[in-house]
Design a protein around this motif. Structure first.
Motif, PDB file in Angstrom:
ATOM      1  N   VAL A  30       8.539 -37.539  23.466  1.00  0.00           N
ATOM      2  CA  VAL A  30       7.183 -37.061  23.204  1.00  0.00           C
ATOM      3  C   VAL A  30       6.460 -38.092  22.352  1.00  0.00           C
ATOM      4  N   ASN A  31       5.136 -38.197  22.535  1.00  0.00           N
ATOM      5  CA  ASN A  31       4.358 -39.096  21.693  1.00  0.00           C
ATOM      6  C   ASN A  31       2.960 -38.541  21.512  1.00  0.00           C
ATOM      7  N   THR A  32       2.326 -39.001  20.440  1.00  0.00           N
ATOM      8  CA  THR A  32       0.977 -38.554  20.128  1.00  0.00           C
ATOM      9  C   THR A  32       0.252 -39.628  19.328  1.00  0.00           C
ATOM     10  N   THR A  33      -1.064 -39.621  19.452  1.00  0.00           N
ATOM     11  CA  THR A  33      -1.916 -40.492  18.635  1.00  0.00           C
ATOM     12  C   THR A  33      -2.639 -39.683  17.566  1.00  0.00           C
ATOM     13  N   ALA A  34      -2.332 -38.395  17.473  1.00  0.00           N
ATOM     14  CA  ALA A  34      -3.024 -37.501  16.535  1.00  0.00           C
ATOM     15  C   ALA A  34      -2.768 -37.853  15.078  1.00  0.00           C
ATOM     16  N   CYS A  35      -1.637 -38.489  14.777  1.00  0.00           N
ATOM     17  CA  CYS A  35      -1.264 -38.742  13.385  1.00  0.00           C
ATOM     18  C   CYS A  35      -1.807 -40.056  12.846  1.00  0.00           C
ATOM     19  N   GLY A  36      -2.453 -40.864  13.666  1.00  0.00           N
ATOM     20  CA  GLY A  36      -3.033 -42.120  13.214  1.00  0.00           C
ATOM     21  C   GLY A  36      -1.992 -43.220  13.072  1.00  0.00           C
ATOM     22  N   ALA A  37      -2.474 -44.402  12.674  1.00  0.00           N
ATOM     23  CA  ALA A  37      -1.613 -45.568  12.532  1.00  0.00           C
ATOM     24  C   ALA A  37      -0.579 -45.343  11.439  1.00  0.00           C
ATOM     25  N   GLY A  38       0.679 -45.527  11.760  1.00  0.00           N
ATOM     26  CA  GLY A  38       1.759 -45.380  10.792  1.00  0.00           C
ATOM     27  C   GLY A  38       2.107 -43.952  10.450  1.00  0.00           C
ATOM     28  N   GLY A  39       1.476 -42.992  11.091  1.00  0.00           N
ATOM     29  CA  GLY A  39       1.728 -41.583  10.789  1.00  0.00           C
ATOM     30  C   GLY A  39       3.014 -41.080  11.426  1.00  0.00           C
ATOM     31  N   THR A  40       3.595 -40.078  10.797  1.00  0.00           N
ATOM     32  CA  THR A  40       4.796 -39.435  11.330  1.00  0.00           C
ATOM     33  C   THR A  40       4.493 -37.961  11.551  1.00  0.00           C
TER      34      THR A  40
END
Length: 188
Positions: A57-67
């Motif tokens: 699974v992947n997402t861009t919701a957490c922003g750069a460097g987010g977990t």
């Protein structure tokens, strides 16, 4: 994810039908990204699996460097972690669907850490008992020669090769004989 989009479209269509064009302006603006206030969707790959399959699974919701903290307990896989991936602003995580998972559609959820604003995104995972992937073809080693119609010195039949050579020799001899007659001035 589809349910959210379907509800949004159905609700908007009903509002327009009942109230008119003014309802479009007053309709709430939900994104089809999975969660309220989320900045990206939770992508599930593969989307349709059999029990025992590993899912990414992947997402861009957490922003750069987010977990993010992932939750696949709906399918019985439990918690997993989404960490920054190799692509910009993408958090990636994996879990394995338990071998005893029952067929159905399951919601997989991820909640971003504080850096990601605590956003929550979700995506659907479909579990089936039969694989939807095409089986890989077993490579077959070629045997014999290529049937081009021309033949060859190492072809499958030495007799055919000999006949071909003889025909070429007769043609060459006949051509040479005709050229000599023409050169001497004999009428053909």
């Amino acid at each position: 994810m589809r349910r959210t989009a379907a509800r949004l479209l159905t609700g908007t269509a009903l509002a327009v039908a009942l109230v008119g064009p003014a309802a479009v302006v007053a309709a709430p603006a939900y994104g089809s990204t999975g969660g309220i206030g989320s900045g990206g969707a939770l992508e599930v790959y593969p989307k349709t699996v059999t029990p025992g399959t590993q899912v990414t699974v992947n997402t861009t919701a957490c922003g750069a460097g987010g977990t993010a903290a992932g939750d696949a307990s709906a399918v019985g896989a439990g918690a997993f972690v989404l960490a920054p991936g190799t692509h910009k602003e993408v958090a990636v995580g994996q879990f394995r669907v338990p071998p005893g998972a029952q067929p159905g559609t399951y919601e997989i959820v991820a909640r971003c850490d504080r850096q990601g604003g605590g956003r929550e995104v979700s995506g659907d995972l479909v579990v089936t008992l039969t694989s939807t992937r095409m089986p890989m073809a077993v490579p077959v080693q070629p045997r014999g020669s290529v049937k081009t119609g021309v033949g060859g010195a190492l072809g499958p039949d030495p007799a055919q090769t000999a006949v071909g050579v003889a025909a070429l020799a007769v043609a060459a001899a006949g051509g040479t004989w005709l050229l000599h007659r023409r050169a001497r001035g004999d009428r053909i």
